[in-house]
Design a protein around this motif. Structure first.
Motif: not given
Length: 580
Positions: A301-308
């Protein structure tokens, strides 16, 4: 003294650090949410004691056993593991603030027990998770007839879930009235409290370090989906790939990558998604991570930019992963479906994409009682759609504008800290229990005038299976086996499950009194004067001794049929002896 009660097993052992490091295979959100609730209740609750009643327990708990269920190393005197058979005594001795079942709303057995055994008004609550299984209609039908009180509550995960429960009760009440003329109402409450999120575990971190750790691209805008790979009972990911392809066409070349992570142990769905990505020509922009260790997910989660999260299934009631994404500092693009419609603030913490449906479920409903629930969920979900073009527009907007992503991510994190942190959720539960407790103590205890229909009558139902029922005039006597083993360990039950049901002292006393023929009535009278036990307890011990040939019956004192059966065996044996 403030005491909290619950009913095991709530899967709190998932908090064991070694379990956290294990695979995500086979994990459902309800079990994870239950573990997190219990762990945070212990951390943030203000109770002096936590009583955990275990239906599967029949022995005294070992030292540290209760703590091990919470992953605790140090002893915690607040935790008490109890057997269900201790429930009545515990209710009489203690003043519980409330009993709560965190695993689901099926609290009807405990409402029945309280109504039958307690002389106090004690609130009982349970929380909803999935509400779409057909067999749950039976559960809610039981709720209507079990005797719920105004101080009992089904706690729903936000307003959409509360409306589902209202609709289920309305459906049952309407059909019962139409078919049978019955007017039955659920007398308990429906309250709304969401799940929480551990905002320390799910938090923003340095993305570059984490991406190097997982081998993820450093120069891409990373979209993340987390969940169970299942088009049956989670969500169909094909429309997401269609939207992602459109979004890629609107963005700078090679700017974004979509990462799908989760459990694929059941349906091999990830392979289908890979195939579709190849057909769409976006396979270079797709990364699939299956069956990862659970400890990896907060870091992903912390490594990502947008959650879908394009939820499209009635199996989904709340949407825990959306909270985890926002807590990690990401804006969310999700379908405007179920709990997402409350938790995601449109244009502030992300974008909710319109969903559409219409009534076309007649055939599915007709066959629901006989169809596999997985297929029911799947067929329904295939008629639920979201606007693919609007999702593509939202994705491309966030991919292209770094400032907007950052602004929405910060707002998402703040929203979770203010609304969904577990400390806040636990305090909301405590406020609810205190309110229900005040309602409970303000009412007189309802009189229990008859036994509940929910209580079975095993003996009266199956009594005719036995050749004969032992009477008070039936005579019994100890056998040679009894005298040889009296007072020795091998006269005790072989099965440890019986430790809570039988008392060796009662066995010994019965055998001492039965050194010659004695009627059951005389035996019970003498034993009751000595040990002060109930008729039921006496009979259970008497029958156990008969079962294992410590006692024998005088068949002439029990009835005609046993005598005939015994005489038949003697006669047949005599015939063979004569022939010999």
């Amino acid at each position: 003294m403030r005491i909290f009660g619950t009913f095991l097993p709530p899967d709190v052992s998932m908090n064991d650090p070694s379990h956290q490091k294990g695979s995500s295979r086979g994990i459902y959100g309800a079990g994870v949410a239950t573990q997190q609730f219990m762990t945070n209740l212990l951390q943030h609750g203000d109770f002096d004691e936590y009583h955990l009643f275990d239906p599967n327990r029949y022995t005294t708990p070992k030292e540290g056993e209760a703590e091990s269920r919470f992953g605790l190393i140090e002893p915690d005197a607040r935790l008490k593991l109890l057997m269900v058979e201790e429930f009545e005594e515990a209710l009489a001795k203690n003043d519980y603030l409330a009993f709560h079942r965190p695993r689901g709303p099926a609290i009807d057995p405990w409402i029945y027990l309280r109504n039958q055994l307690s002389k106090k008004n004690i609130p009982i609550t349970g929380v909803t998770h999935t509400l779409s299984y057909h067999e749950q209609l039976i559960d809610f039908l039981t709720f209507l007839m079990i005797g719920a009180r105004p101080w009992d509550s089904i706690v729903c995960l936000e307003e959409p879930a509360r409306r589902v429960v209202e609709n289920l009760f309305h459906h049952l009440q309407t059909r019962l009235h139409q078919q049978f003329g019955l007017n039955i109402k659920y007398e308990g409450r429906l309250d709304s409290i969401p799940l929480g999120v551990d905002t320390q575990t799910y938090r923003p971190r340095e993305k570059e370090i984490l991406r190097r750790q997982f081998g993820l691209p450093l120069d891409k805008v990373m979209l993340l989906w987390v969940g169970r790979f299942s088009h049956y009972d989670k969500m169909d990911l094909r429309p997401l790939l269609l939207a992602f392809k459109i979004a890629l066409g609107k963005c700078q070349k090679d700017k974004a990558v979509l990462v799908l992570a989760g459990d694929d142990s059941r349906h091999n769905y990830a392979e289908r998604i890979k195939t579709l990505a190849t057909q769409l020509g976006i396979e270079a922009h797709l990364i699939i991570l299956t069956d990862r260790p659970r400890v990896d997910f907060p870091l992903l989660y912390s490594s990502a930019d947008i959650f879908v999260s394009p939820s499209d299934n009635i199996q989904e009631t709340f949407g825990q992963t959306v909270l985890e994404g926002m807590s990690s500092g990401m804006p969310v693009v999700c379908s405007d479906w179920e709990g997402y419609s409350i938790s995601v603030l449109h244009e502030k913490t992300g974008f909710r994409i319109p969903t559409y449906w219409m009534e076309c479920d007649g055939g599915i409903c007709d066959y629901a009682p006989t169809s596999p629930w997985l297929l029911n969920q799947f067929y329904l979900s295939q008629s639920i759609c979201f606007d693919v073009q609007q999702m593509a527009d939202a994705l491309s907007l966030l991919i292209e504008h770094d400032t907007l992503r950052l602004k929405m991510g910060l707002a998402a994190r703040q929203h979770v800290l203010e609304t969904y942190d577990w400390k806040i959720i636990i305090h909301r539960y405590i406020e609810l229990w205190e309110e229900l407790h005040q309602v409970a103590v303000s009412h007189p205890v309802p009189a229990c005038t008859s036994l509940s229909w929910f209580r079975p009558q095993y003996f009266k139902t199956f009594e005719h299976y036995a050749t004969s029922t032992i009477q008070s005039t039936t005579e019994v006597r100890g056998t040679d086996c009894a005298w040889a083993t009296l007072g020795e360990d091998n006269c005790r039950p072989w099965y440890e499950e019986l430790d809570i049901k039988v008392d060796p002292e009662i066995f010994d006393r019965i055998l001492n009194l039965a050194n010659d023929w004695i009627t059951v009535a005389e035996l019970e009278k003498n034993l009751s004067n000595y040990l002060k036990i109930s008729t039921e307890k006496f009979r259970y011990h008497l029958l156990w001794l008969l079962k294992y040939h410590r006692l024998t019956l005088n068949v002439d004192t029990i009835g005609e049929m046993p005598r005939e059966l015994a005489a038949g065996i003697v006669s047949k044996a005599s015939d063979f002896e004569t022939q010999t």
